[in-house]
Design an enzyme around this catalytic site. Structure first.
Site, PDB file in Angstrom:
ATOM      1  N   ASP A 141       8.945  -4.239 -58.016  1.00  0.00           N
ATOM      2  CA  ASP A 141       9.762  -3.032 -57.862  1.00  0.00           C
ATOM      3  C   ASP A 141       8.931  -1.790 -58.160  1.00  0.00           C
ATOM      4  O   ASP A 141       7.993  -1.835 -58.955  1.00  0.00           O
ATOM      5  CB  ASP A 141      10.979  -3.120 -58.806  1.00  0.00           C
ATOM      6  CG  ASP A 141      12.108  -2.189 -58.397  1.00  0.00           C
ATOM      7  OD1 ASP A 141      12.067  -1.654 -57.272  1.00  0.00           O
ATOM      8  OD2 ASP A 141      13.027  -1.991 -59.212  1.00  0.00           O
ATOM      9  N   ASN A 155      18.775  -5.421 -49.359  1.00  0.00           N
ATOM     10  CA  ASN A 155      17.810  -4.424 -48.859  1.00  0.00           C
ATOM     11  C   ASN A 155      18.043  -4.029 -47.391  1.00  0.00           C
ATOM     12  O   ASN A 155      17.548  -2.995 -46.945  1.00  0.00           O
ATOM     13  CB  ASN A 155      16.361  -4.898 -49.053  1.00  0.00           C
ATOM     14  CG  ASN A 155      15.897  -4.897 -50.502  1.00  0.00           C
ATOM     15  OD1 ASN A 155      15.086  -5.723 -50.913  1.00  0.00           O
ATOM     16  ND2 ASN A 155      16.386  -3.958 -51.306  1.00  0.00           N
TER      17      ASN A 155
END
Ligand code: IPE
Ligand code: IPE
Ligand code: MG
Length: 250
Positions: A19, A67
């Site tokens: 991330d 996502n």
């Protein structure tokens, strides 16, 4: 590295929530995709860093089911990068004996990527010493739904007995069926959440959260996470004394 943990303390399976690509780019006034591009470089270096450090299986959370809801141009660019990465890495995987496998609803990924994945997995399946697992279109909740559905069909077909239901038999229907559970889960970028990643499999994993943004993550950062893991006592529900029986403790 003078403080390298003893081999017994090296996690067999490390899983990483990669991330911070977007923030890395933003800090530099660059488009988010530039962060993803640099993130791919970190995927490369981390794949080999983990093996050098003695890890046998590395799972990377590359794209979640959630996502897809990002701006379309970002999703398109991520798919483009993945395709580029797979094309480029096939040769490296074969040369360096890295087995590739995936977890997730990969059947919903673009056809060109599915084709590359199939070819790469086929060409690397004999390299059992070290495995890179890409979590693609992965979500733990989707995984449970898929597993429950497959399990129910197996019961209906008489291949499983409902009353025998145990974690051991059910877990064979997860994407991770023949994989060991992760020992260590790392998340970069300072976020301290799991974001739908390996919820069941990480039941007894150790977690390490680091503020480092994924494009900046280095072998030293991985080694530090492993050193932190080595210091932990994994009790699996037992007491500390049970884990270290002494002559007098019986
Ligand atoms: C991780 O970086 C990559 C993917 C989720 C594909 P992010 O894109 O989530 O980066 P941040 O969290 O916005 O910084
Ligand atoms: C988790 O990161 C998914 C991947 C690393 C592929 P996100 O950036 O999507 O997670 P949230 O939205 O911060 O929870
Ligand atoms: Mg993020």
């Amino acid at each position: 590295m003078s403080q390298a943990p003893a081999p017994a303390h090296i996690p067999h399976h490390v899983a990483i929530i990669m991330d911070g690509n977007g923030r890395w780019a933003k800090q530099r006034g660059l488009p988010r995709i530039e962060g993803h591009r640099r993130g791919v470089e970190t995927v490369r270096t981390t794949t080999f860093a983990a093996r050098d450090l003695g890890v046998k299986m590395l799972t990377l959370y590359a794209f979640s089911v959630e996502n897809w809801k990002r701006p379309q141009d970002e999703v398109g660019a991520l798919m483009g990068l993945l395709e580029y990465y797979l094309k480029k890495e096939l040769e490296t995987f074969v040369r360096d004996r890295v087995r590739l496998r995936t977890i997730g609803r990969t059947e919903e990924m673009p056809a060109s990527i599915q084709k590359l994945l199939r070819a790469t997995m086929e060409e690397t399946k004999q390299f059992t010493d070290y495995t890179l697992v890409l979590a693609l279109n992965y979500g733990a909740r989707s995984e449970i739904v898929d597993a429950a559905r497959a399990y129910a069909s197996a019961v209906a077909a008489g291949k499983e007995k409902l009353n025998d239901g145990s974690w051991q038999s059910f877990s064979r229907y997860l994407y991770t069926a023949d994989m060991p559970d992760p020992d260590l889960v790392i998340r970069t970028s300072g976020e301290t959440r799991i974001s739908n990643f390996l919820l069941m499999q990480a039941a007894y994993a150790e977690f390490v959260f680091t503020p480092v943004l994924w494009p900046d993550f280095t072998k030293a950062d991985l080694a530090a996470a492993i050193a932190e893991f080595a210091k932990r006592e994994r009790r699996f529900g037992l007491t500390s004394e049970q884990l270290k029986p002494t002559a007098t403790s019986k």
